[in-house]
Scaffold this motif. Structure first.
Motif, PDB file in Angstrom:
ATOM      1  N   ALA A 297       0.657 -10.689 -18.461  1.00  0.00           N
ATOM      2  CA  ALA A 297       1.368 -10.410 -19.712  1.00  0.00           C
ATOM      3  C   ALA A 297       0.707 -11.138 -20.875  1.00  0.00           C
ATOM      4  O   ALA A 297       0.564 -10.579 -21.967  1.00  0.00           O
ATOM      5  N   ARG A 298       0.270 -12.379 -20.635  1.00  0.00           N
ATOM      6  CA  ARG A 298      -0.427 -13.116 -21.703  1.00  0.00           C
ATOM      7  C   ARG A 298      -1.711 -12.376 -22.104  1.00  0.00           C
ATOM      8  O   ARG A 298      -2.077 -12.349 -23.285  1.00  0.00           O
ATOM      9  N   LYS A 299      -2.397 -11.800 -21.125  1.00  0.00           N
ATOM     10  CA  LYS A 299      -3.595 -11.007 -21.450  1.00  0.00           C
ATOM     11  C   LYS A 299      -3.227  -9.774 -22.253  1.00  0.00           C
ATOM     12  O   LYS A 299      -3.947  -9.386 -23.180  1.00  0.00           O
TER      13      LYS A 299
ATOM     14  N   ILE B 231       5.299 -10.703 -30.895  1.00  0.00           N
ATOM     15  CA  ILE B 231       5.749 -10.808 -29.507  1.00  0.00           C
ATOM     16  C   ILE B 231       5.565 -12.214 -28.946  1.00  0.00           C
ATOM     17  O   ILE B 231       4.633 -12.932 -29.331  1.00  0.00           O
ATOM     18  N   HIS B 232       6.463 -12.587 -28.047  1.00  0.00           N
ATOM     19  CA  HIS B 232       6.360 -13.837 -27.300  1.00  0.00           C
ATOM     20  C   HIS B 232       6.172 -13.534 -25.814  1.00  0.00           C
ATOM     21  O   HIS B 232       6.759 -12.575 -25.301  1.00  0.00           O
ATOM     22  N   GLY B 233       5.392 -14.362 -25.128  1.00  0.00           N
ATOM     23  CA  GLY B 233       5.296 -14.294 -23.672  1.00  0.00           C
ATOM     24  C   GLY B 233       5.145 -15.696 -23.099  1.00  0.00           C
ATOM     25  O   GLY B 233       4.404 -16.518 -23.647  1.00  0.00           O
ATOM     26  N   SER B 234       5.829 -15.982 -21.995  1.00  0.00           N
ATOM     27  CA  SER B 234       5.764 -17.308 -21.368  1.00  0.00           C
ATOM     28  C   SER B 234       4.321 -17.656 -21.007  1.00  0.00           C
ATOM     29  O   SER B 234       3.546 -16.793 -20.599  1.00  0.00           O
ATOM     30  N   ASP B 235       3.972 -18.955 -21.142  1.00  0.00           N
ATOM     31  CA  ASP B 235       2.572 -19.363 -20.907  1.00  0.00           C
ATOM     32  C   ASP B 235       2.306 -19.880 -19.491  1.00  0.00           C
ATOM     33  O   ASP B 235       1.164 -20.178 -19.139  1.00  0.00           O
ATOM     34  N   SER B 236       3.349 -20.037 -18.664  1.00  0.00           N
ATOM     35  CA  SER B 236       3.166 -20.488 -17.274  1.00  0.00           C
ATOM     36  C   SER B 236       4.405 -20.072 -16.478  1.00  0.00           C
ATOM     37  O   SER B 236       5.436 -19.724 -17.070  1.00  0.00           O
TER      38      SER B 236
HETATM   39 MG    MG Z   1       3.779 -20.467 -26.414  1.00  0.00          MG
END
Ligand code: MG
Ligand code: GDP
Length: 160
Positions: free
Chosen positions: A95-97, A125-130
């Motif tokens: 999702a981060r990609k 947009i926001h997406g969790s980083d881990s």
């Molecule tokens: Mg962040």
């Protein structure tokens, strides 16, 4: 308080995605949801929510000493956001990609931020980083009974 749940791994990994107020205003909700659906991820939670400042300050607590923090909180509380939980193999990293880089200027065309926005302070947009952040954010934004467990009838065509 949240409890890290190590059971949500493999194809059951989950991430927290939020379409920010600019994404909602600019009618990008359908296009963004479609990207995650087409990729093959499974939607397990979704709601349109006007986030309180308290929720947002908790969500972005790691950034509280940054000069842009108060602007970030007012941006994020300027209208409703679409809060979502998506599930699938390596969904946090993938999702981060799909999102691209934090700054749209560094985001390649083909990514959400690369295609739909220009400035870091309006990056849609926001997406969790881990995986750990995802667990924390999901429990902050959703109650357990707002997340659905459902059988994905074409998962055989996504996973071998
Ligand atoms: Mg962040
Ligand atoms: P993300 O995980 O890619 O969303 O990036 P961060 O966790 O580092 O920052 C959270 C959010 O704060 C970003 O998505 C931006 O909306 C905002 N932000 C980050 N850096 C800046 C900055 O330098 N200026 C402004 N105005 N906003 C920023």
């Amino acid at each position: 308080a949240y409890v890290f749940q190590s059971g949500w791994t493999g194809v059951n990994e989950r991430t927290f995605i939020a379409i920010k107020p600019d994404g909602v205003q600019r009618r990008l909700v359908g296009q963004i949801v479609q990207r995650f659906e087409k990729k093959g991820f499974k939607l397990v939670g979704m709601k349109l929510i006007q986030a309180t400042e308290g929720l947002l300050k908790e969500h972005y607590t790691e950034l509280r000493s940054k000069p842009f923090f108060s602007g970030l909180i007012s941006y994020m509380s300027s209208g409703p956001v679409v809060a979502m939980v998506w599930q699938g193999l390596d969904v946090v990293k993938m999702a981060r990609k799909m999102l691209g880089e934090t700054n749209p200027a560094d985001s390649l065309p083909g990514t959400i931020r690369g295609d739909y926005c220009v400035e870091v302070g309006r990056n849609v947009i926001h997406g969790s980083d881990s995986v750990e952040s995802a667990q924390r954010e999901i429990s902050l934004w959703f109650r357990e009974n707002e997340l659905q467990c459902w059988e994905d009838t074409h998962s055989h065509w996504i996973y071998n």
